[in-house]
Design a protein around this motif. Structure first.
Motif, mmCIF file in Angstrom:
data_model
loop_
_atom_site.group_PDB
_atom_site.id
_atom_site.type_symbol
_atom_site.label_atom_id
_atom_site.label_comp_id
_atom_site.label_asym_id
_atom_site.label_seq_id
_atom_site.Cartn_x
_atom_site.Cartn_y
_atom_site.Cartn_z
ATOM 1 N N ARG A 67 7.339 49.597 15.798
ATOM 2 C CA ARG A 67 7.147 49.519 14.342
ATOM 3 C C ARG A 67 8.082 50.495 13.627
ATOM 4 N NH1 ARG A 67 2.046 49.319 14.449
ATOM 5 N NH2 ARG A 67 1.622 51.540 14.352
ATOM 6 N N LEU A 68 8.245 51.713 14.167
ATOM 7 C CA LEU A 68 9.162 52.680 13.550
ATOM 8 C C LEU A 68 10.584 52.130 13.505
ATOM 9 C CD1 LEU A 68 7.987 56.009 15.249
ATOM 10 C CD2 LEU A 68 7.725 55.390 12.843
ATOM 11 N N ILE A 69 11.020 51.563 14.613
ATOM 12 C CA ILE A 69 12.383 51.043 14.696
ATOM 13 C C ILE A 69 12.528 49.784 13.846
ATOM 14 C CG2 ILE A 69 14.097 50.034 16.263
ATOM 15 C CD1 ILE A 69 12.841 51.925 18.450
ATOM 16 N N GLY A 70 11.564 48.878 13.938
ATOM 17 C CA GLY A 70 11.638 47.618 13.195
ATOM 18 C C GLY A 70 11.562 47.787 11.692
ATOM 19 N N ASN A 71 10.846 48.806 11.228
ATOM 20 C CA ASN A 71 10.723 49.044 9.783
ATOM 21 C C ASN A 71 11.824 49.937 9.226
ATOM 22 O OD1 ASN A 71 8.456 47.483 9.304
ATOM 23 N ND2 ASN A 71 7.035 49.151 9.711
ATOM 24 N N ALA A 72 12.633 50.505 10.093
ATOM 25 C CA ALA A 72 13.657 51.450 9.644
ATOM 26 C C ALA A 72 14.808 50.751 8.923
ATOM 27 C CB ALA A 72 14.213 52.221 10.836
ATOM 28 N N VAL A 73 15.359 51.432 7.939
ATOM 29 C CA VAL A 73 16.653 51.043 7.399
ATOM 30 C C VAL A 73 17.665 51.483 8.444
ATOM 31 C CG1 VAL A 73 18.352 51.522 5.594
ATOM 32 C CG2 VAL A 73 15.930 51.327 5.003
ATOM 33 N N PRO A 74 18.606 50.625 8.845
ATOM 34 C CA PRO A 74 19.584 51.062 9.833
ATOM 35 C C PRO A 74 20.243 52.377 9.391
ATOM 36 C CG PRO A 74 19.766 48.716 9.494
ATOM 37 C CD PRO A 74 18.801 49.233 8.454
ATOM 38 N N VAL A 75 20.368 53.290 10.331
ATOM 39 C CA VAL A 75 20.855 54.638 10.032
ATOM 40 C C VAL A 75 22.196 54.601 9.313
ATOM 41 C CG1 VAL A 75 21.548 56.836 11.067
ATOM 42 C CG2 VAL A 75 19.571 55.587 11.992
ATOM 43 N N GLN A 128 19.864 49.256 15.539
ATOM 44 C CA GLN A 128 19.551 49.822 14.221
ATOM 45 C C GLN A 128 20.414 51.061 13.943
ATOM 46 O OE1 GLN A 128 18.061 47.818 12.207
ATOM 47 N NE2 GLN A 128 15.989 48.591 11.949
ATOM 48 N N SER A 129 21.325 51.368 14.823
ATOM 49 C CA SER A 129 22.305 52.461 14.749
ATOM 50 C C SER A 129 21.700 53.859 14.888
ATOM 51 C CB SER A 129 23.220 52.352 13.518
ATOM 52 O OG SER A 129 22.554 52.517 12.301
ATOM 53 N N PHE A 130 20.520 53.957 15.505
ATOM 54 C CA PHE A 130 20.007 55.278 15.878
ATOM 55 C C PHE A 130 20.910 55.837 16.974
ATOM 56 C CE2 PHE A 130 16.107 53.577 14.060
ATOM 57 C CZ PHE A 130 15.546 54.683 13.448
ATOM 58 N N PRO A 131 21.125 57.153 17.007
ATOM 59 C CA PRO A 131 21.903 57.736 18.098
ATOM 60 C C PRO A 131 21.213 57.437 19.440
ATOM 61 C CG PRO A 131 21.521 59.351 16.361
ATOM 62 C CD PRO A 131 20.687 58.144 16.024
ATOM 63 N N TRP A 158 26.157 37.718 23.088
ATOM 64 C CA TRP A 158 27.092 38.842 22.928
ATOM 65 C C TRP A 158 28.059 38.580 21.779
ATOM 66 C CZ3 TRP A 158 25.296 42.859 25.133
ATOM 67 C CH2 TRP A 158 24.726 42.833 26.398
ATOM 68 N N ALA A 159 28.366 37.316 21.503
ATOM 69 C CA ALA A 159 29.392 36.975 20.522
ATOM 70 C C ALA A 159 28.898 36.969 19.074
ATOM 71 C CB ALA A 159 29.974 35.604 20.860
ATOM 72 N N ASP A 160 27.590 36.935 18.868
ATOM 73 C CA ASP A 160 27.050 36.823 17.513
ATOM 74 C C ASP A 160 26.385 38.117 17.069
ATOM 75 O OD1 ASP A 160 27.763 34.105 17.313
ATOM 76 O OD2 ASP A 160 25.930 33.504 18.364
ATOM 77 N N PRO A 161 26.288 38.315 15.753
ATOM 78 C CA PRO A 161 25.545 39.485 15.260
ATOM 79 C C PRO A 161 24.079 39.392 15.682
ATOM 80 C CG PRO A 161 26.800 38.451 13.490
ATOM 81 C CD PRO A 161 26.869 37.536 14.669
ATOM 82 N N SER A 162 23.461 40.527 15.787
ATOM 83 C CA SER A 162 22.042 40.594 16.119
ATOM 84 C C SER A 162 21.219 40.013 14.982
ATOM 85 C CB SER A 162 21.649 42.056 16.326
ATOM 86 O OG SER A 162 20.269 42.235 16.278
ATOM 87 N N PRO A 163 20.096 39.385 15.308
ATOM 88 C CA PRO A 163 19.182 39.034 14.220
ATOM 89 C C PRO A 163 18.603 40.321 13.632
ATOM 90 C CG PRO A 163 18.172 38.582 16.352
ATOM 91 C CD PRO A 163 19.578 39.005 16.612
ATOM 92 N N THR A 164 18.016 40.220 12.475
ATOM 93 C CA THR A 164 17.366 41.366 11.861
ATOM 94 C C THR A 164 16.272 41.872 12.790
ATOM 95 O OG1 THR A 164 17.812 40.521 9.656
ATOM 96 C CG2 THR A 164 16.040 42.137 9.852
ATOM 97 N N ILE A 165 16.285 43.168 13.065
ATOM 98 C CA ILE A 165 15.291 43.760 13.949
ATOM 99 C C ILE A 165 13.982 43.893 13.168
ATOM 100 C CG2 ILE A 165 14.703 45.806 15.312
ATOM 101 C CD1 ILE A 165 17.015 44.123 16.462
ATOM 102 N N THR A 166 12.921 43.329 13.734
ATOM 103 C CA THR A 166 11.604 43.394 13.105
ATOM 104 C C THR A 166 10.660 44.209 13.985
ATOM 105 O OG1 THR A 166 10.816 41.386 14.191
ATOM 106 C CG2 THR A 166 11.947 41.113 12.067
#
Length: 90
Positions: A62-70, A40-43, A3-11
């Motif tokens: 794959r859609l979420i992992g390949n997305a540029v964060p919104v 990934q900041s999708f609503p 909870w205390a650290d940033p998320s790793p890059t979503i793949t």
């Protein structure tokens, strides 16, 4: 993940516990498709599948992992618009 650290890059394989860095911080499981989408900041109510269509975990992952964060896409778009407006020839 913690909870205390940033998320790793979503793949594209983030929803599988065996793929590494994407274990839920408190529960013994990988993060869900929806949790990955929120990172990934999708609503929260964004729909990845049309109503009545089958839900395919690997396709949605794959859609979420390949997305540029919104929110990153929005920031880049605002920056490009500001640059164009600043340098537009009248």
């Amino acid at each position: 993940m913690t909870w205390a650290d940033p998320s790793p890059t979503i793949t594209t394989q983030y929803f599988g516990f065996g793929s590494g860095r994407f274990g839920h911080p408190q529960q013994d499981r990988a993060i869900s498709l929806r949790e990955g989408a929120i990172l990934q900041s999708f609503p929260p109510d964004y729909r990845f599948v049309e109503e009545g269509k089958p839900v395919e975990t690997s396709v949605i992952g794959r859609l979420i992992g390949n997305a540029v964060p919104v929110k990153l896409g929005e920031a880049i778009g605002r920056s490009v618009l500001a640059h164009v407006r600043e340098h537009a020839v009248a």
